[in-house]
Design an enzyme around this catalytic site. Sequence first.
Site: not given
Ligand code: AGP
Length: 612
Positions: A2, A27, A76, A102-103, A484, A488, A491, A507, A607
Amino acid sequence: MCGIIGFAGREEAAPILLDGLARMEYRGYDSAGIAVRSNQWGLQAKKSRGRLERLYELTHGGKDLDGPLGIGHTRWATHGEPNDCNAHPHISEDGRIALVHNGIIENYMEIKEKLIREGVRFASETDTEVAVQLLAYYYKQCGSMLEAVGKVLHRIEGSYAFGIICADYPNALIAARKDSPLILGFGEKGNFIASDVTAILKYTRDVIYMEDGEIAVITADSIDVFDQEFTPIEKKVNKIEWDVSAAEKGGYAHFMFKEILEQPEAIRKTIAPRIRDGKIIFDNFLITPEELKNLSRIYIIACGSAYHVGAICKYTWEKLLRRPVEVCLASEFRYSDPLVDKNTLAIIISQSGETLDSMAALREAKRLGARTLAIVNVVGSSIAREADQVLYTWAGPEIAVATTKAYSTQLILMDLIGLYLGDLLNTISKEDYQIILRQIETLPEKMRACLSKLDDAQYLASRHFNHNSIFFIGRNLDYAMGLEGSLKLKEISYIHSEAYASGELKHGTISLIEPGTLVIALGTYHALFDKAMSNVVEVKARGAEVLAITTESYRERMEKIADDTISVPDVHPILQPSLGIIPLQLFAYYVALQRGCDIDKPRNLAKSVTVE
Ligand code: AGP
């Protein structure tokens, strides 16, 4: 996650609130709303599911709401589906109080049932509405909004950043925070609250970072901060050094593409202040050489892409330090009864510095006696402030939800620290130290060479954007890098994909390989290249199509068996993932582009995830 914005000023609040919400779109959100204390109407609120464009339409760009005091929110969803009713701000039953949050209020159901028994009627399914109805309940009893806020904060359990306005208080908004970030900004037109700097950077560079348990009262001319006993607290005003353009798209189609291209400069900014006269310098490093020798364990703790940095460092640090390095998902660490003592070094990696799982892991590691080092991109963020020491990556503001430059700068900073510690421990030769350090300094130009091959990635994406599932296979550092690359792709393109240690394929998972399956084979780790090649032959034998990533010196060999090959410049094995990841980032970007996905704001993602 949020986004919150609040304004107490000398001009109409609504357009400023909408502008601040637009700057926090990155975000991630599914609904949005604003509330303004109107001189004529008491409180006016508008909120709706969907993108901010709808809220702009509903309020005619904010013109329909009048008054110089207000709050805004991008939601969110956690409790209650995304819809108009569950969107924030939430309004008390009597229409006098508006609140954004937010929370998560963990004991909301118990409080809700109590209030319902007292005759309160609820409009939404959210935990947040419980806060505003409880606030109205206490306000009726005590007659003071600040006192009522204090009662609410003592009664609720969980995490919060609150913004609150009341029709009875035409000039002041109230803010409070625990676990969810909230900053206060001093502007010329008035003063602000916001979830992060990007929302208000256009208006001010002078900000206060609220700490857990603090309450603030904001007017057009003043910001006062208190503890929960209402004792005033003197707070430091921080100057934000970012340039505004860094948080703008700058003519690129997407923030993600801009940030992929910014990686060489981000790397340069991160390493330059830490290399002097051929030596790596970390002033007042957390651990002395003596303590380093007595370390019982090193934990690297993180989530998502930051965790993937740790996965690479497991290999590189154990090579450099000849010490065990444990990499943990933050969400697992805190519940795993970890083996931590005063001789443990816990490194928390987090771009945002607000990820709740990582924050909780940091607190658990500290509680158990560990020394804690944070690797963070957002200056002044919660994790940065709570760790024993913070080393910042200088990637600048990263707006796209899918991290690229922050990931790359985390990785290079960890390479520097690993090299530094290996030198302290004498577990690497002076010669190797110098070779690797010199290559680190040339990385930005080698990254630019990788980025000059946009066409390769774009062409391959145009051929492969329709798969239902894509496999990444590699060994050792290539496997860690594949984690990674796979994330990418997942997501932002919504294509299912998984990264496998290619030796593990036989396996079980190889049963999924059938004619036409796309396998992205990672062959940049020379020491196991022959093994990697044999795994490519294995999947080819079952009909897979293979896109290979390798280095220039191995390209010719790879081209003999792979269907397509992208090569990157050769560097020291420890640094090779920093280059190999670039074609994977570009491939993911172009596949998502071909699929018409919302690249900067992928569905369901935020984010920074400040909820468990
Ligand atoms: C990565 O592309 C994602 N947005 C997500 O996995 C992110 O790396 C993860 O939420 C950790 O966020 P942070 O580095 O702000 O702690």
